[in-house]
Design a protein around this motif. Sequence first.
Motif, PDB file in Angstrom:
ATOM      1  N   PHE A   1       0.839  -1.200   0.000  1.00 30.38           N
ATOM      2  CA  PHE A   1       0.000   0.000   0.000  1.00 30.38           C
ATOM      3  C   PHE A   1       0.874   1.250   0.000  1.00 30.38           C
ATOM      4  O   PHE A   1       0.659   2.187  -0.786  1.00 30.38           O
ATOM      5  CB  PHE A   1      -0.910  -0.019   1.230  1.00 30.38           C
ATOM      6  N   THR A   2       1.843   1.272   0.886  1.00 31.15           N
ATOM      7  CA  THR A   2       2.748   2.405   0.962  1.00 31.15           C
ATOM      8  C   THR A   2       3.478   2.619  -0.356  1.00 31.15           C
ATOM      9  O   THR A   2       3.625   3.751  -0.826  1.00 31.15           O
ATOM     10  CB  THR A   2       3.787   2.188   2.080  1.00 31.15           C
ATOM     11  N   GLY A   3       3.934   1.515  -0.959  1.00 29.53           N
ATOM     12  CA  GLY A   3       4.686   1.625  -2.205  1.00 29.53           C
ATOM     13  C   GLY A   3       3.900   2.306  -3.305  1.00 29.53           C
ATOM     14  O   GLY A   3       4.414   3.194  -4.007  1.00 29.53           O
ATOM     15  N   VAL A   4       2.642   1.922  -3.461  1.00 29.25           N
ATOM     16  CA  VAL A   4       1.817   2.515  -4.510  1.00 29.25           C
ATOM     17  C   VAL A   4       1.572   3.999  -4.233  1.00 29.25           C
ATOM     18  O   VAL A   4       1.723   4.852  -5.117  1.00 29.25           O
ATOM     19  CB  VAL A   4       0.472   1.769  -4.641  1.00 29.25           C
ATOM     20  N   VAL A   5       1.187   4.321  -3.001  1.00 27.75           N
ATOM     21  CA  VAL A   5       0.878   5.715  -2.649  1.00 27.75           C
ATOM     22  C   VAL A   5       2.113   6.603  -2.801  1.00 27.75           C
ATOM     23  O   VAL A   5       2.040   7.704  -3.365  1.00 27.75           O
ATOM     24  CB  VAL A   5       0.327   5.799  -1.222  1.00 27.75           C
ATOM     25  N   VAL A   6       3.249   6.134  -2.294  1.00 34.51           N
ATOM     26  CA  VAL A   6       4.476   6.931  -2.365  1.00 34.51           C
ATOM     27  C   VAL A   6       4.877   7.202  -3.815  1.00 34.51           C
ATOM     28  O   VAL A   6       5.217   8.335  -4.179  1.00 34.51           O
ATOM     29  CB  VAL A   6       5.625   6.224  -1.612  1.00 34.51           C
ATOM     30  N   ASN A   7       4.815   6.181  -4.649  1.00 32.27           N
ATOM     31  CA  ASN A   7       5.252   6.361  -6.034  1.00 32.27           C
ATOM     32  C   ASN A   7       4.323   7.262  -6.837  1.00 32.27           C
ATOM     33  O   ASN A   7       4.783   8.088  -7.640  1.00 32.27           O
ATOM     34  CB  ASN A   7       5.382   4.993  -6.713  1.00 32.27           C
ATOM     35  N   ILE A   8       3.020   7.121  -6.630  1.00 33.94           N
ATOM     36  CA  ILE A   8       2.083   7.987  -7.343  1.00 33.94           C
ATOM     37  C   ILE A   8       2.209   9.426  -6.852  1.00 33.94           C
ATOM     38  O   ILE A   8       2.241  10.375  -7.649  1.00 33.94           O
ATOM     39  CB  ILE A   8       0.643   7.469  -7.180  1.00 33.94           C
ATOM     40  N   THR A   9       2.308   9.617  -5.543  1.00 39.97           N
ATOM     41  CA  THR A   9       2.438  10.961  -4.998  1.00 39.97           C
ATOM     42  C   THR A   9       3.743  11.609  -5.428  1.00 39.97           C
ATOM     43  O   THR A   9       3.785  12.802  -5.778  1.00 39.97           O
ATOM     44  CB  THR A   9       2.353  10.925  -3.463  1.00 39.97           C
ATOM     45  N   THR A  10       4.822  10.836  -5.418  1.00 39.64           N
ATOM     46  CA  THR A  10       6.117  11.365  -5.834  1.00 39.64           C
ATOM     47  C   THR A  10       6.117  11.753  -7.306  1.00 39.64           C
ATOM     48  O   THR A  10       6.750  12.745  -7.703  1.00 39.64           O
ATOM     49  CB  THR A  10       7.223  10.327  -5.563  1.00 39.64           C
ATOM     50  N   LYS A  11       5.403  10.992  -8.124  1.00 37.88           N
ATOM     51  CA  LYS A  11       5.312  11.328  -9.546  1.00 37.88           C
ATOM     52  C   LYS A  11       4.663  12.695  -9.733  1.00 37.88           C
ATOM     53  O   LYS A  11       5.108  13.502 -10.559  1.00 37.88           O
ATOM     54  CB  LYS A  11       4.515  10.266 -10.301  1.00 37.88           C
ATOM     55  N   VAL A  12       3.616  12.973  -8.959  1.00 34.05           N
ATOM     56  CA  VAL A  12       2.958  14.274  -9.046  1.00 34.05           C
ATOM     57  C   VAL A  12       3.881  15.382  -8.538  1.00 34.05           C
ATOM     58  O   VAL A  12       4.030  16.428  -9.182  1.00 34.05           O
ATOM     59  CB  VAL A  12       1.637  14.278  -8.255  1.00 34.05           C
ATOM     60  N   SER A  13       4.520  15.149  -7.385  1.00 33.85           N
ATOM     61  CA  SER A  13       5.357  16.188  -6.788  1.00 33.85           C
ATOM     62  C   SER A  13       6.629  16.445  -7.593  1.00 33.85           C
ATOM     63  O   SER A  13       7.237  17.504  -7.466  1.00 33.85           O
ATOM     64  CB  SER A  13       5.726  15.811  -5.348  1.00 33.85           C
ATOM     65  N   SER A  14       7.032  15.491  -8.454  1.00 29.24           N
ATOM     66  CA  SER A  14       8.215  15.709  -9.284  1.00 29.24           C
ATOM     67  C   SER A  14       7.924  16.651 -10.456  1.00 29.24           C
ATOM     68  O   SER A  14       8.851  17.181 -11.071  1.00 29.24           O
ATOM     69  CB  SER A  14       8.742  14.372  -9.819  1.00 29.24           C
ATOM     70  N   HIS A  15       6.650  16.860 -10.771  1.00 33.66           N
ATOM     71  CA  HIS A  15       6.273  17.759 -11.866  1.00 33.66           C
ATOM     72  C   HIS A  15       5.659  19.069 -11.377  1.00 33.66           C
ATOM     73  O   HIS A  15       5.697  20.074 -12.097  1.00 33.66           O
ATOM     74  CB  HIS A  15       5.269  17.065 -12.800  1.00 33.66           C
TER      75      HIS A  15
END
Length: 395
Positions: free
Chosen positions: A314-328
């Motif tokens: 669960f953490t892995g999915v949330v972290v990666n999706i959130t990080t993708k948004v915050s990287s842009h």
Amino acid sequence: MSTTKPCGQLADGVSKLASITSLVAATAVSQAFGRFTYSVLYIEIRDDFDLSNTLAGSIGSLNLVGYLLGSLLVAYTIGNLGLVRTARHGLLGVIIGLLLLTWAPNMAVVTFALFLTGLAAAGVWVTAPALATKILGVEKQGLAVGWVTAGVGLGFFFACVFDAALQTWRSVYQIEALLGITTFALLYLSIKTSEATSSQSGISPAALRQIPGWLNLCLTYGLFAIAASLTLTFSAALLEDDAGFKEQSASLVFALIGLGLALGGPTVGWLADRIGRKATQLASLASLIASCVLITTGLPFVAPAGTLLFGIAFTGVVVNITTKVSSHLDGEAFGAAYAVLTIVFAAGLAVGPQLGGIIADSSGSFRPALLLSAACGFCALCLTFKDLDLADRNR
């Protein structure tokens, strides 16, 4: 035309550690206590008010409908309030809901309180990743998101421990309300906000479209939300009703989800910063599918291992999706775009409890709900593979 303003600053004399700790605690209170504790207490509340699984699941869905509406509200107000004020208002709303649950003489009060905690929780979750990134720096955005996600896991873990240790479900909410009040004071004192205003407000699909593969990202997040809500709502019930675990044992096994969330947050965030989001996202979704199957078995050692794996996944999915948004995107631009994505996530979350309750009543078992969760995870994994394939072709 929008203007940019500081989204949050350390208060005078406050360290980064104290500020991050306040955000971790805020996500624990808003997400774990305000939203996910109901999953831990599902059987007790259901039996206390003599509810069917369909009705009890519908009440859980109302909490998530509140989260959906809260995400819409955040999208429209974050430009005027800013990140810090939005987080404060959200946390205060969750505390009020928790206080109502400590009293709750009937199901109407429980329903309203859970709707309120869901509504207010969006204000904390949409803003916390951007605030954490602002504090730790853009180069550590994966770690920043991982830490705030870890707060959800810690809160979830302690909710399960409280359930095992205390006699009634209202006592659990009493402890959580007290911790919420303490957390609000910590957040208020550790992070200050600017008086500047921003004209950026409202739902911002245009900002979201700046992210490559944004539509696929939304679909993946929605499917993941359905899978997550089914697992979080019905795992403890499956262990008690289908697998024959005693109530305290089921709560402690369920606590392993929280432990997985807490351990996985900073670990997955650190890995995402080093080996990339793609690899960690694929591994996280594959682990999610496996965890649902393991929990469904209801076997000693196997089901507990599944709950721990689910927390990490669960953490892995949330972290990666959130990080993708915050990287842009950053600042209020991140908040507005992430609010749109959170609306998709909340819609998926709202579907799960109602659907799972109907399935449980019709089949007489909670296992089909967990198998449906695994199927949703598989669809999300296929979408992720497709997204990676399209990215390779466009190089």
